[in-house]
Design an enzyme around this catalytic site. Structure first.
Site, PDB file in Angstrom:
ATOM      1  N   TYR A  85       7.092  40.505   7.523  1.00  0.00           N
ATOM      2  CA  TYR A  85       7.577  41.153   8.742  1.00  0.00           C
ATOM      3  C   TYR A  85       8.862  40.489   9.235  1.00  0.00           C
ATOM      4  O   TYR A  85       9.830  41.170   9.584  1.00  0.00           O
ATOM      5  CB  TYR A  85       6.508  41.088   9.831  1.00  0.00           C
ATOM      6  CG  TYR A  85       6.969  41.623  11.170  1.00  0.00           C
ATOM      7  CD1 TYR A  85       7.266  42.968  11.333  1.00  0.00           C
ATOM      8  CD2 TYR A  85       7.108  40.771  12.268  1.00  0.00           C
ATOM      9  CE1 TYR A  85       7.698  43.465  12.560  1.00  0.00           C
ATOM     10  CE2 TYR A  85       7.535  41.258  13.493  1.00  0.00           C
ATOM     11  CZ  TYR A  85       7.829  42.602  13.641  1.00  0.00           C
ATOM     12  OH  TYR A  85       8.265  43.079  14.847  1.00  0.00           O
ATOM     13  N   GLY A  90      12.509  56.563  16.451  1.00  0.00           N
ATOM     14  CA  GLY A  90      11.273  56.115  17.073  1.00  0.00           C
ATOM     15  C   GLY A  90      11.219  56.459  18.545  1.00  0.00           C
ATOM     16  O   GLY A  90      10.707  55.679  19.358  1.00  0.00           O
ATOM     17  N   SER A 117       9.646  59.001  20.121  1.00  0.00           N
ATOM     18  CA  SER A 117       8.539  59.820  20.623  1.00  0.00           C
ATOM     19  C   SER A 117       7.635  59.056  21.578  1.00  0.00           C
ATOM     20  O   SER A 117       6.801  59.657  22.260  1.00  0.00           O
ATOM     21  CB  SER A 117       7.719  60.382  19.462  1.00  0.00           C
ATOM     22  OG  SER A 117       7.184  59.342  18.667  1.00  0.00           O
ATOM     23  N   GLY A 165       7.021  54.762  23.618  1.00  0.00           N
ATOM     24  CA  GLY A 165       7.405  53.364  23.769  1.00  0.00           C
ATOM     25  C   GLY A 165       8.828  53.125  24.198  1.00  0.00           C
ATOM     26  O   GLY A 165       9.384  53.840  25.042  1.00  0.00           O
TER      27      GLY A 165
END
Length: 297
Positions: A164, A13, A15, A17
């Site tokens: 979640y 992840g 790419s 943030g």
């Protein structure tokens, strides 16, 4: 000062943030970074691609490697690990940052979304660790750092988004298990979680939040850097928060990380009133070790 010069990081992840900011912080030390994500073409609604992140890594002084990877597929993870080792000679650090979020109650949660969260969150954290560990075991200071909260069975954290929560705590249980399993081999396995809401694409998934009341992802990157540069045999099995880590190494000015100066950020999920987590005796001991190491360095 302790740094990550010459170390190789495998970041999921990455790419955009938090993953991207961790990569850029390591790049300023001169680290090698495998950028693991699916976005290799510009997205109409989301900023950044694996290629734009690599360009920023290279400009910051590191060496980037763009690897389009769907971490739900173990063959793609294996190929990304192999290419990273071929390019940089090994892997020293795994960052399990990628995460899928869907804050819906049970009757509004399609099983397709349930499956996605568990595949990207719990399953992929385990799968990436499994694939990287043979190489981490060869490193002189191996670390696995997962972006997940301290395990907490208080019903309030399940009531509004059970699916979640289970997937995020699954990531934390991966930390718990791997830390114990690989302690004797010297692989540090820890989790890191923010005390406040962080400005990321996921922020837009949370309804009703006032814009601007968040912190920049740089606070997570700085806390991650402090953990990843510590001795792996001494600092493992911790469920850290960003504030607690930074306080341990002498950083107490958190205003610098606020997205909007003077506007207090919202508290994040999964943390009790003791938001720093320092009342946990094990975490307190690890933070003390972390502080001693960085003061000596």
């Amino acid at each position: 000062m302790a740094n990550l010069a010459g170390k190789t990081l495998f970041i999921t992840g990455a790419s955009r943030g938090i993953g991207k900011e961790i990569a850029l912080r390591a790049a300023r030390d001169g680290a090698n970074i495998a950028v693991i994500a699916k976005t290799d073409e510009p997205h109409p609604k989301l900023p950044g691609t694996i290629h734009s992140t690599v360009a920023e890594i290279d400009a910051a002084g590191g060496k980037g490697l763009a690897l389009k990877t769907d971490i739900r597929e173990e063959d793609q993870i294996a190929a990304a690990v192999a290419k990273t080792v071929e390019t940089f000679g090994g892997i020293d650090i795994l960052i399990n940052n990628a995460s899928a979020i869907n804050l819906t109650p049970t009757l509004q949660t399609p099983m397709k979304r349930f499956d996605l969260m568990h595949q990207v969150n719990t399953r992929a954290s385990f799968a990436c660790a499994q694939a990287c560990l043979p190489h981490l075991l060869k490193s002189d200071n191996p670390h696995i750092l997962t972006m997940s909260p301290p395990p907490n069975l208080s019903p309030q954290w399940f009531a509004n988004h059970t699916a979640y929560t289970i997937s995020k705590y699954g990531m934390s249980l991966v930390t718990l298990g791997l830390a114990a399993e690989f302690a004797d081999e010297g692989v540090a396995v820890n989790s890191l979680w923010p005390v406040t809401v962080i400005e990321t694409a996921a922020l837009n998934m949370i309804p009703g939040l006032e814009q601007g009341r968040a912190r920049k992802p740089e606070i997570i990157a700085d806390a991650a850097h402090a953990i990843l540069t510590a001795p792996s045999r001494e600092v493992t099995g911790g469920f850290f928060t960003d504030e607690a880590v930074l306080e341990a190494i002498g950083i107490t000015d958190f205003e610098q990380y606020n997205l909007t100066p003077g506007k207090s950020p919202y508290p994040d999920f999964f943390l009790e009133l003791d938001r720093n987590g320092k009342n946990d005796p094990q975490v307190a001991k690890l933070l003390e070790k972390l502080g001693r190491f960085h003061k000596a360095a």
